[in-house]
Design a protein around this motif. Structure first.
Motif, short mmCIF file in Angstrom:
data_model
loop_
_atom_site.label_atom_id
_atom_site.label_comp_id
_atom_site.label_asym_id
_atom_site.label_seq_id
_atom_site.Cartn_x
_atom_site.Cartn_y
_atom_site.Cartn_z
N LEU A 98 0.83 -1.21 0.00
CA LEU A 98 0.00 0.00 0.00
C LEU A 98 0.86 1.26 0.00
O LEU A 98 0.71 2.14 -0.85
N LYS A 99 1.78 1.35 0.95
CA LYS A 99 2.60 2.56 1.07
C LYS A 99 3.55 2.71 -0.12
O LYS A 99 3.72 3.81 -0.65
N TRP A 128 5.80 8.46 2.78
CA TRP A 128 5.25 8.07 4.08
C TRP A 128 6.37 7.94 5.11
O TRP A 128 7.51 7.69 4.76
N VAL A 129 6.01 8.05 6.40
CA VAL A 129 6.97 7.74 7.46
C VAL A 129 7.25 6.24 7.42
O VAL A 129 6.50 5.47 6.83
N ARG A 130 8.31 5.83 8.06
CA ARG A 130 8.73 4.44 8.00
C ARG A 130 7.74 3.48 8.67
O ARG A 130 7.48 2.40 8.19
N GLY A 131 7.16 3.87 9.77
CA GLY A 131 6.30 2.97 10.53
C GLY A 131 4.82 3.17 10.26
O GLY A 131 4.41 3.98 9.42
N TYR A 132 4.02 2.42 11.00
CA TYR A 132 2.57 2.51 10.92
C TYR A 132 1.99 1.92 12.20
O TYR A 132 2.68 1.26 12.96
N PHE A 133 0.71 2.17 12.44
CA PHE A 133 0.00 1.58 13.58
C PHE A 133 -0.95 0.53 13.04
O PHE A 133 -1.62 0.75 12.03
N VAL A 134 -1.03 -0.61 13.72
CA VAL A 134 -2.01 -1.63 13.36
C VAL A 134 -2.55 -2.25 14.64
O VAL A 134 -1.82 -2.43 15.61
N SER A 135 -3.84 -2.52 14.63
CA SER A 135 -4.49 -3.16 15.76
C SER A 135 -5.52 -4.14 15.23
O SER A 135 -6.20 -3.85 14.23
#
Length: 123
Positions: free
Chosen positions: A81-82, A107-114
């Protein structure tokens, strides 16, 4: 049983809530860029057999609630996606690469997932 999906040897309900942001949290996701990001997220998820349940593109971040089959890796899905969206944005709008903007990274390197359990209404 309608909440659950089926593949040949599995019945599943794998829902994930993702949040990710552009580099420097720039308020850049508006207008035609927002439309392009929304359209590409939906088409890339469809290619990976993922079902977009909710999608909210704000000026400085993206929220995505998606149902992902067990055969799809979460980290690979985010990478696709990114990565694909950034490449398309830089090809379509080459000015985004100029400083003081983004360089070679959108995009920034990280992401949040839950994981989303039984209380998805709360989200």
């Amino acid at each position: 049983m309608s909440k659950y999906k089926k593949l040949s040897h599995v019945i599943y309900k794998c829902d994930y809530h993702f949040v990710w942001v552009p580099k420097y949290r720039l308020r850049i996701l508006k207008g035609v860029i927002k439309t392009l990001v929304e359209r590409d997220i939906r088409s890339l998820c469809e290619l990976k057999s993922c079902e977009v349940q909710e999608l909210n593109v704000q000026e400085d971040h993206v929220h995505l609630l998606v149902s992902v089959p067990p055969k799809v890796s979460i980290s690979k899905l985010m990478g696709i996606l990114k990565g694909k969206i950034a490449i398309k944005l830089f090809k379509t709008y080459p000015k985004l690469k100029e400083k003081p903007y983004l360089g070679n990274h959108f995009w920034v390197r990280g992401y949040f997932v839950s994981t989303v359990g039984l209380y998805e209404e709360m989200i």
